[in-house]
Write a protein that holds these residues in place. Structure first.
Motif, PDB file in Angstrom:
ATOM      1  N   PHE A   5      41.426  34.083  23.632  1.00 40.28           N
ATOM      2  CA  PHE A   5      42.601  34.916  23.398  1.00 40.28           C
ATOM      3  C   PHE A   5      42.779  35.828  24.597  1.00 40.28           C
ATOM      4  O   PHE A   5      41.933  36.676  24.873  1.00 40.28           O
ATOM      5  CB  PHE A   5      42.429  35.737  22.114  1.00 40.28           C
ATOM      6  N   VAL A   6      43.856  35.626  25.331  1.00 43.36           N
ATOM      7  CA  VAL A   6      44.154  36.429  26.512  1.00 43.36           C
ATOM      8  C   VAL A   6      45.289  37.375  26.167  1.00 43.36           C
ATOM      9  O   VAL A   6      46.285  36.978  25.575  1.00 43.36           O
ATOM     10  CB  VAL A   6      44.549  35.544  27.713  1.00 43.36           C
ATOM     11  N   ARG A   7      45.120  38.632  26.571  1.00 36.51           N
ATOM     12  CA  ARG A   7      46.153  39.631  26.307  1.00 36.51           C
ATOM     13  C   ARG A   7      46.224  40.612  27.467  1.00 36.51           C
ATOM     14  O   ARG A   7      45.267  40.745  28.246  1.00 36.51           O
ATOM     15  CB  ARG A   7      45.866  40.372  25.008  1.00 36.51           C
ATOM     16  N   PRO A   8      47.354  41.314  27.597  1.00 31.38           N
ATOM     17  CA  PRO A   8      47.439  42.343  28.639  1.00 31.38           C
ATOM     18  C   PRO A   8      46.410  43.443  28.387  1.00 31.38           C
ATOM     19  O   PRO A   8      46.147  43.820  27.248  1.00 31.38           O
ATOM     20  CB  PRO A   8      48.856  42.900  28.490  1.00 31.38           C
ATOM     21  N   ALA A   9      45.836  43.947  29.470  1.00 30.75           N
ATOM     22  CA  ALA A   9      44.890  45.057  29.364  1.00 30.75           C
ATOM     23  C   ALA A   9      45.659  46.364  29.225  1.00 30.75           C
ATOM     24  O   ALA A   9      46.792  46.486  29.675  1.00 30.75           O
ATOM     25  CB  ALA A   9      44.002  45.108  30.600  1.00 30.75           C
ATOM     26  N   SER A  10      45.017  47.327  28.597  1.00 31.42           N
ATOM     27  CA  SER A  10      45.582  48.675  28.482  1.00 31.42           C
ATOM     28  C   SER A  10      44.501  49.674  28.884  1.00 31.42           C
ATOM     29  O   SER A  10      43.327  49.318  29.032  1.00 31.42           O
ATOM     30  CB  SER A  10      46.054  48.947  27.051  1.00 31.42           C
ATOM     31  N   LEU A  11      44.896  50.913  29.013  1.00 35.30           N
ATOM     32  CA  LEU A  11      43.943  51.961  29.370  1.00 35.30           C
ATOM     33  C   LEU A  11      42.786  52.023  28.369  1.00 35.30           C
ATOM     34  O   LEU A  11      41.651  52.336  28.739  1.00 35.30           O
ATOM     35  CB  LEU A  11      44.661  53.313  29.464  1.00 35.30           C
ATOM     36  N   ASP A  12      43.043  51.685  27.127  1.00 39.66           N
ATOM     37  CA  ASP A  12      41.980  51.661  26.116  1.00 39.66           C
ATOM     38  C   ASP A  12      40.878  50.649  26.439  1.00 39.66           C
ATOM     39  O   ASP A  12      39.785  50.718  25.870  1.00 39.66           O
ATOM     40  CB  ASP A  12      42.559  51.329  24.734  1.00 39.66           C
ATOM     41  N   ASP A  13      41.161  49.705  27.333  1.00 42.25           N
ATOM     42  CA  ASP A  13      40.188  48.674  27.702  1.00 42.25           C
ATOM     43  C   ASP A  13      39.303  49.061  28.870  1.00 42.25           C
ATOM     44  O   ASP A  13      38.414  48.301  29.256  1.00 42.25           O
ATOM     45  CB  ASP A  13      40.920  47.374  28.075  1.00 42.25           C
ATOM     46  N   ALA A  14      39.523  50.216  29.484  1.00 41.41           N
ATOM     47  CA  ALA A  14      38.817  50.567  30.725  1.00 41.41           C
ATOM     48  C   ALA A  14      37.299  50.471  30.580  1.00 41.41           C
ATOM     49  O   ALA A  14      36.619  49.907  31.452  1.00 41.41           O
ATOM     50  CB  ALA A  14      39.225  51.955  31.207  1.00 41.41           C
ATOM     51  N   ALA A  15      36.737  50.989  29.510  1.00 41.17           N
ATOM     52  CA  ALA A  15      35.277  50.948  29.336  1.00 41.17           C
ATOM     53  C   ALA A  15      34.780  49.513  29.169  1.00 41.17           C
ATOM     54  O   ALA A  15      33.767  49.125  29.770  1.00 41.17           O
ATOM     55  CB  ALA A  15      34.853  51.811  28.153  1.00 41.17           C
ATOM     56  N   ALA A  16      35.480  48.707  28.396  1.00 43.55           N
ATOM     57  CA  ALA A  16      35.079  47.308  28.203  1.00 43.55           C
ATOM     58  C   ALA A  16      35.223  46.518  29.502  1.00 43.55           C
ATOM     59  O   ALA A  16      34.376  45.671  29.821  1.00 43.55           O
ATOM     60  CB  ALA A  16      35.900  46.668  27.095  1.00 43.55           C
ATOM     61  N   LEU A  17      36.276  46.813  30.263  1.00 48.21           N
ATOM     62  CA  LEU A  17      36.445  46.152  31.555  1.00 48.21           C
ATOM     63  C   LEU A  17      35.335  46.566  32.520  1.00 48.21           C
ATOM     64  O   LEU A  17      34.808  45.736  33.261  1.00 48.21           O
ATOM     65  CB  LEU A  17      37.809  46.483  32.161  1.00 48.21           C
ATOM     66  N   GLY A  18      34.997  47.851  32.517  1.00 53.44           N
ATOM     67  CA  GLY A  18      33.923  48.331  33.377  1.00 53.44           C
ATOM     68  C   GLY A  18      32.608  47.650  33.072  1.00 53.44           C
ATOM     69  O   GLY A  18      31.881  47.222  33.985  1.00 53.44           O
ATOM     70  N   GLU A  19      32.292  47.540  31.800  1.00 54.08           N
ATOM     71  CA  GLU A  19      31.044  46.881  31.397  1.00 54.08           C
ATOM     72  C   GLU A  19      31.063  45.401  31.753  1.00 54.08           C
ATOM     73  O   GLU A  19      30.093  44.865  32.308  1.00 54.08           O
ATOM     74  CB  GLU A  19      30.801  47.057  29.905  1.00 54.08           C
ATOM     75  N   SER A  20      32.174  44.718  31.452  1.00 55.57           N
ATOM     76  CA  SER A  20      32.286  43.301  31.756  1.00 55.57           C
ATOM     77  C   SER A  20      32.209  43.058  33.265  1.00 55.57           C
ATOM     78  O   SER A  20      31.488  42.165  33.729  1.00 55.57           O
ATOM     79  CB  SER A  20      33.599  42.745  31.196  1.00 55.57           C
ATOM     80  N   HIS A  21      32.925  43.867  34.041  1.00 56.37           N
ATOM     81  CA  HIS A  21      32.927  43.735  35.495  1.00 56.37           C
ATOM     82  C   HIS A  21      31.510  43.923  36.056  1.00 56.37           C
ATOM     83  O   HIS A  21      31.046  43.140  36.894  1.00 56.37           O
ATOM     84  CB  HIS A  21      33.896  44.755  36.086  1.00 56.37           C
ATOM     85  N   TYR A  22      30.822  44.940  35.576  1.00 56.92           N
ATOM     86  CA  TYR A  22      29.447  45.199  36.010  1.00 56.92           C
ATOM     87  C   TYR A  22      28.565  43.980  35.751  1.00 56.92           C
ATOM     88  O   TYR A  22      27.856  43.505  36.648  1.00 56.92           O
ATOM     89  CB  TYR A  22      28.884  46.429  35.285  1.00 56.92           C
TER      90      TYR A  22
END
Length: 163
Positions: A5-22
């Protein structure tokens, strides 16, 4: 796994994106980057980066979620940053999928959505820079009609020369 499931990212996703990116860096670049460079990337500074990106302009950033709503990966697209790019050239700035979801369709789903977004913005071409050699990263773009350009740069990562 259910269909990604792909969806647009929002500011609420910043922490999850940070963890995933790391974790994508730790998993995907362990054999490519010096340990000192990997150690400089933290969940905190990746989260801060995504907070800045998503605060400035979330358009072009998408996440792929698992059935249990965890972020499995991300893609970030924008106009090309290359000095010699034409105005109709976009760029995949970031493209990461957690190792445990490699081969599940998450990467293909993300790439398809990112490329569609670039087309919708009017870009006729796109660039994607990869660390080389990086066999796992090199497979996916070829399935989406990317052509190797063989352009090279002397890259650096967090202050460490890679070439």
């Amino acid at each position: 796994m259910a269909s990604p499931f792909v969806r647009p990212a929002s500011l609420d996703d910043a922490a999850a994106l940070g963890e995933s990116h790391y974790w994508c860096w730790q998993e995907g670049y362990a054999d490519l980057l010096p340990g000192e460079a990997l150690a400089l990337a933290t969940i905190g500074n990746r989260t801060d980066m995504w907070t800045r990106v998503l605060t400035k302009d979330p358009a072009g950033t998408f996440v792929v979620e698992t059935a249990d709503d965890r972020v499995a990966g991300l893609i970030n697209c924008a106009p090309s940053r290359d000095d010699d790019a034409s105005p109709n050239t976009g760029e995949v700035l970031a493209f990461y999928v957690r190792q445990q979801w490699w081969g599940t369709g998450c990467g293909s789903a993300l790439m398809a959505v990112g490329l569609q977004w670039l087309v919708e913005q009017g870009f006729a071409e796109a660039t994607l820079w990869l660390l080389y050699p990086n066999p796992s990263a090199q497979r996916l773009p070829l399935t989406h009609a990317w052509r190797p350009h063989r352009a090279t740069e002397n890259p650096s990562c967090l202050g460490h020369e890679l070439a």
